[in-house]
Design an enzyme around this catalytic site. Structure first.
Site, PDB file in Angstrom:
ATOM      1  CB  SER A 223     -20.830   6.946  31.580  1.00 31.08           C
ATOM      2  OG  SER A 223     -21.246   8.239  31.946  1.00 31.08           O
ATOM      3  CE  LYS A 247     -32.567   3.019  32.474  1.00 26.64           C
ATOM      4  NZ  LYS A 247     -31.778   2.179  31.557  1.00 26.64           N
ATOM      5  CD  GLU A 291     -28.503   9.013  62.834  1.00 28.31           C
ATOM      6  OE1 GLU A 291     -29.097   8.046  63.345  1.00 28.31           O
ATOM      7  OE2 GLU A 291     -29.103  10.017  62.427  1.00 28.31           O
TER       8      GLU A 291
END
Length: 429
Positions: A223, A247, A291
């Site tokens: 990450s 978290k 939409e």
């Protein structure tokens, strides 16, 4: 991502040892989301949206499969079968509202996930493949959502399908045959409903497969984080579980509260009232809109009102698709060595200008196609393309970023003498 300090899975229970030897699924889960997967210690709540997107995908698949058991993809009874689900199927009303609002929340989470990637430079090397797969997921989600919007066979469903598929007719030479091939005829009818229903049912599983590739690609470099500094040592990371499972769990709880507020208290707030009127090819709605999550690209489509070499409609179609396809080239358009906008003051200013521009496109996409909305759409569209094609490359070349911390540990806890010493030694070598 492999670190020497990462925990390794060693089953203690005899049954788990046997399972792990024959099918190492427990090991895979442990290394993917457990204590065996170290992640940067400074991830903030903006990094929750990937998990929330995965939750939304599962929610849409589960509710969609159940709804498909009661839906009939036939132009004569599609609207009636939708009402049957709402009125006669046990908990059918809740399943439909969960699915309809789930689509809106899915796109909300996807947009926030993408904008976080813009801000923190998540598309930069060595994570280009993660970004490219993410854009593919977004395109597949858009196709799936459009086909799902047609299925209730209300007024907005029918006319939305007619307008959007009609765009393909603007393509020279092959446009009209392509449009007929997509619809299975000259207008939305039984053939189109059957095709859209089949693809709407199939594509979520394709999306799930690409999501697996997306996560797989993420685990190779690991990450990114708000500083954009790569992991250098053990103190820069913490195990994914229990720190980030807790978290993400908190973020999921907040998400579910907001989601349930819409499902149970204002389930039609994000939809269009005309879609509760059965489709009528002889009655055109006063305002045909998709939409809300398609609004920015619909505004770009309608921004072209003049013919120049090509027709205005074809320019609009090309611009609408280019607005997303351009994201594929972002890793190479932004040449700055610094990832995070937290250390790029000039880029950060233009990022927020882009957010204001996107907010304007969201509003203009749902407005009437008249002045002054058309003019504002043209200005907002011009800036959108200017940002990615001109501003980002120029800023990445001329900008003077702020000094980066030596390590993630320094960014979190303050001065990191070990990291500074290591950097000095490496520089001298």
């Amino acid at each position: 991502m492999s670190f020497p300090w990462a925990n390794h899975y060693e089953p203690q229970n005899p049954l788990m040892k046997w399972v792990d030897e024959k099918l190492p699924l427990p090991r895979l889960v442990y290394n993917a989301v457990g204590a065996g997967y170290p992640v940067p210690r400074n991830l903030n709540y903006m990094y929750n949206f990937g998990v929330l997107a995965g939750f939304c995908l599962v929610l849409q698949i589960v509710t969609g499969v159940i709804l498909a058991m009661h839906y009939a993809p036939n132009a004569l009874v599609a609207f009636g079968s939708t009402e049957h689900i709402m009125r006669n199927v046990n908990w059918g009303w809740m399943l439909r509202y969960m699915h309809a609002n789930g689509a809106s929340f899915f796109f909300l989470v996807l947009y926030l996930h993408i904008f976080r990637g813009f801000y923190y430079g998540s598309y930069k090397a060595p994570r280009e493949m993660i970004w490219l797969l993410g854009v593919v997921i977004f395109l597949l989600c858009m196709a799936t959502a459009f086909m799902g919007y047609v299925l209730p066979w209300g007024q907005m469903s029918f006319w939305g399908a007619k307008v959007i598929t009609g765009l393909f007719g603007a393509i020279p030479l092959v446009g009209e045959p392509l449009q007929i091939w997509l619809l299975g005829g000259y207008a939305p009818d039984n053939a189109a409903l059957n095709r859209f229903f089949s693809l709407h049912f199939l594509l979520p599983f394709v999306i799930a497969g690409v999501v697996i590739l997306h996560i797989w690609a993420l685990h190779i470099p690991g990450s990114t984080n708000p500083t954009g500094v790569e992991v250098k040592k053990e103190s820069d990371t913490v195990p994914f579980h229990p720190y980030y499972t807790a978290k993400d769990g908190f973020g999921l709880g907040v998400f579910l509260i907001l989601y349930c507020l819409f499902v149970f208290f204002m389930p039609n707030a994000l939809g269009h009232p005309d879609n509760y009127i059965e489709a009528n090819p002889l009655s055109t709605p006063a305002l045909i809109v998709p939409e809300w999550y398609f609004y920015p690209f619909y505004a770009i489509l309608r921004a072209f009102t003049f013919d120049f070499i090509l027709t205005a409609q074809l320019w609009g179609v090309l611009a609408m698709f280019s607005a997303i396809l351009m994201w594929f080239f972002l890793p190479w358009l932004d040449r700055s060595p610094v990832r995070s906008a937290s250390y790029r003051p000039l880029y950060r200013i233009f990022f927020w200008v882009l957010m204001v521009d996107m907010a304007a496109l969201f509003y203009l996409g749902g407005a009437h196609a008249e002045e002054p909305y058309i003019m504002f759409s043209q200005l907002a569209t011009a800036y959108y393309f200017l940002h990615f094609l001109v501003i980002v490359p120029i800023v990445s070349s001329i900008e003077r970023p702020k000094p980066l911390p030596y390590s993630i540990t320094e960014a979190v806890l303050g001065k990191d003498d070990d990291a500074q010493l290591g950097a000095t030694v490496a520089a001298k070598a």
